[in-house]
Design a protein around this motif. Structure first.
Motif, mmCIF file in Angstrom:
data_model
loop_
_atom_site.group_PDB
_atom_site.id
_atom_site.type_symbol
_atom_site.label_atom_id
_atom_site.label_comp_id
_atom_site.label_asym_id
_atom_site.label_seq_id
_atom_site.Cartn_x
_atom_site.Cartn_y
_atom_site.Cartn_z
ATOM 1 N N VAL A 167 28.448 -16.993 48.521
ATOM 2 C CA VAL A 167 29.910 -17.120 48.502
ATOM 3 C C VAL A 167 30.491 -16.620 49.824
ATOM 4 O O VAL A 167 31.309 -17.284 50.459
ATOM 5 N N PHE A 168 30.051 -15.455 50.266
ATOM 6 C CA PHE A 168 30.532 -14.892 51.533
ATOM 7 C C PHE A 168 29.471 -15.184 52.609
ATOM 8 O O PHE A 168 28.732 -14.301 53.040
ATOM 9 N N PHE A 169 29.383 -16.470 52.996
ATOM 10 C CA PHE A 169 28.327 -16.885 53.912
ATOM 11 C C PHE A 169 28.467 -16.242 55.283
ATOM 12 O O PHE A 169 27.502 -16.104 56.021
ATOM 13 N N TRP A 170 29.705 -15.849 55.673
ATOM 14 C CA TRP A 170 29.876 -15.252 57.004
ATOM 15 C C TRP A 170 29.191 -13.885 57.126
ATOM 16 O O TRP A 170 28.940 -13.418 58.229
ATOM 17 N N GLN A 171 28.917 -13.268 56.003
ATOM 18 C CA GLN A 171 28.167 -12.013 56.070
ATOM 19 C C GLN A 171 26.777 -12.233 56.650
ATOM 20 O O GLN A 171 26.241 -11.362 57.342
ATOM 21 N N HIS A 172 26.199 -13.393 56.370
ATOM 22 C CA HIS A 172 24.883 -13.702 56.923
ATOM 23 C C HIS A 172 24.993 -14.185 58.364
ATOM 24 O O HIS A 172 24.212 -13.783 59.226
ATOM 25 N N SER A 173 25.960 -15.082 58.633
ATOM 26 C CA SER A 173 26.075 -15.626 59.985
ATOM 27 C C SER A 173 26.471 -14.558 60.996
ATOM 28 O O SER A 173 26.048 -14.586 62.158
ATOM 29 N N ARG A 174 27.272 -13.595 60.560
ATOM 30 C CA ARG A 174 27.681 -12.508 61.456
ATOM 31 C C ARG A 174 26.789 -11.266 61.318
ATOM 32 O O ARG A 174 26.986 -10.303 62.055
ATOM 33 N N GLY A 175 25.867 -11.323 60.377
ATOM 34 C CA GLY A 175 24.983 -10.179 60.157
ATOM 35 C C GLY A 175 23.597 -10.417 60.695
ATOM 36 O O GLY A 175 23.368 -10.395 61.908
ATOM 37 N N GLU A 176 22.633 -10.702 59.777
ATOM 38 C CA GLU A 176 21.239 -10.805 60.209
ATOM 39 C C GLU A 176 20.993 -12.000 61.128
ATOM 40 O O GLU A 176 20.139 -11.935 62.024
ATOM 41 N N ILE A 177 21.755 -13.123 60.942
ATOM 42 C CA ILE A 177 21.546 -14.273 61.827
ATOM 43 C C ILE A 177 22.005 -13.939 63.243
ATOM 44 O O ILE A 177 21.307 -14.218 64.225
ATOM 45 N N ALA A 178 23.167 -13.324 63.378
ATOM 46 C CA ALA A 178 23.665 -12.936 64.706
ATOM 47 C C ALA A 178 22.747 -11.902 65.347
ATOM 48 O O ALA A 178 22.493 -11.943 66.555
ATOM 49 N N GLU A 179 22.226 -10.984 64.529
ATOM 50 C CA GLU A 179 21.322 -9.975 65.068
ATOM 51 C C GLU A 179 20.022 -10.605 65.568
ATOM 52 O O GLU A 179 19.499 -10.235 66.624
ATOM 53 N N ALA A 180 19.488 -11.586 64.811
ATOM 54 C CA ALA A 180 18.253 -12.248 65.226
ATOM 55 C C ALA A 180 18.480 -13.067 66.501
ATOM 56 O O ALA A 180 17.620 -13.101 67.390
ATOM 57 N N ARG A 181 19.636 -13.726 66.627
ATOM 58 C CA ARG A 181 19.935 -14.477 67.849
ATOM 59 C C ARG A 181 20.081 -13.532 69.040
ATOM 60 O O ARG A 181 19.631 -13.839 70.149
ATOM 61 N N TYR A 182 20.722 -12.407 68.813
ATOM 62 C CA TYR A 182 20.846 -11.417 69.899
ATOM 63 C C TYR A 182 19.477 -10.930 70.341
ATOM 64 O O TYR A 182 19.234 -10.736 71.540
ATOM 65 N N ARG A 183 18.567 -10.746 69.405
ATOM 66 C CA ARG A 183 17.212 -10.304 69.748
ATOM 67 C C ARG A 183 16.515 -11.340 70.627
ATOM 68 O O ARG A 183 15.793 -10.997 71.568
ATOM 69 N N GLU A 184 16.727 -12.629 70.316
ATOM 70 C CA GLU A 184 16.144 -13.683 71.146
ATOM 71 C C GLU A 184 16.671 -13.608 72.575
ATOM 72 O O GLU A 184 15.907 -13.687 73.542
ATOM 73 N N ARG A 185 17.984 -13.457 72.735
ATOM 74 C CA ARG A 185 18.565 -13.381 74.080
ATOM 75 C C ARG A 185 18.108 -12.111 74.794
ATOM 76 O O ARG A 185 17.876 -12.108 76.011
ATOM 77 N N GLU A 186 17.959 -11.015 74.048
ATOM 78 C CA GLU A 186 17.493 -9.763 74.647
ATOM 79 C C GLU A 186 16.069 -9.905 75.179
ATOM 80 O O GLU A 186 15.756 -9.439 76.286
#
Length: 247
Positions: free
Chosen positions: A214-233
């Motif tokens: 229901v609150f899909f932005w919790q995932h897109s701004r949470g673990e998904i954003a963190e995993a993408r940041y790890r890739e860029r790092e």
């Protein structure tokens, strides 16, 4: 009154099959990174041991030079005293000669401390007691000339363990991003229940759990954003580490 039911159950949740594959890639990347770090640790210990051994050889060589300097200073002092007794040399030269002997003795004391520290520092990476006796059977020889710089850089970029460790991590980071995006995939839920208060056969229950984001932005701004940041790092870290190896 007594209980109306005595439920005993066992259940198991089986993640979506693709999640096993992604978690396997994550674990493989971590294992490869850890293996490369282990190789790097062994190389660092070997380099530190070699450097410490050279410092011990240098300290022993300096002790030989200091002993020779002290012997020369003592010989010069004897000659100066003889010339002073003969009236050819002022007393100031005798004092300076004795000061040279005292300075040589002080240098030997400092050198003894350096040798003791070098022996203890060499015993440490060898896993021996710090005060264990240690003898040297090598000399400070000039190493042969190094290969061409371009060849060294190519070998370094291909074989350095820290680069190998960093190259293994992006695969796991990509799998982490995909795994984070699969938060909506269903997990299989299997259960076995029995009510001991009621006579009869056991009640078997099976089902599939379907999470509703229901609150899909919790995932897109949470673990998904963190995993993408790890890739860029990791990508930025690889650029920086390659530049460090090249330097």
């Amino acid at each position: 009154g007594g209980p109306t039911a005595k439920l005993v159950g066992a259940s198991i949740t089986v993640p979506f099959p693709d999640k096993f594959r992604l978690r396997g890639k994550l674990g493989t990347a971590d294992v490869r990174s850890a293996e490369s770090q282990g190789v790097l640790s062994r190389q660092l210990i070997a380099a530190q041991t070699s450097q410490t051994y050279d410092s011990l050889l240098a300290a022993l060589r300096r002790r030989r030079d200091l002993l020779e300097s002290k012997a020369l200073a003592e010989d010069f002092a004897k000659k100066t005293e003889a010339r002073f007794n003969a009236g050819d040399t002022p007393r100031l030269d005798v004092i300076r000669a004795r000061l040279d002997i005292a300075q040589a003795e002080n240098d030997l004391i400092v050198n003894d401390r350096d040798i003791a520290n070098a022996r203890a520092a060499l015993n440490r990476p060898l896993g021996r007691p710090l005060a264990a006796p240690l003898g040297t059977d090598d000399s400070l020889e000039v190493q042969p000339p190094l290969p061409d710089l371009a060849q060294l850089e190519t070998v370094g970029l291909a074989a350095r363990p820290e680069l190998a460790s960093l190259r293994a991590q992006p695969q796991g980071a990509g799998a982490a991003v995909t795994l984070a995006r699969e938060y909506w995939l269903p997990d299989f839920f299997v259960a076995l229940n029995r009510d001991y208060a009621v006579d009869g056969p056991a009640l078997f229950t099976t089902g599939i759990a379907l999470p509703i984001p229901v609150f899909f932005w919790q995932h897109s701004r949470g673990e998904i954003a963190e995993a993408r940041y790890r890739e860029r790092e990791l990508a930025a870290g690889m650029v920086d580490l390659r530049a460090e190896v090249g330097q």
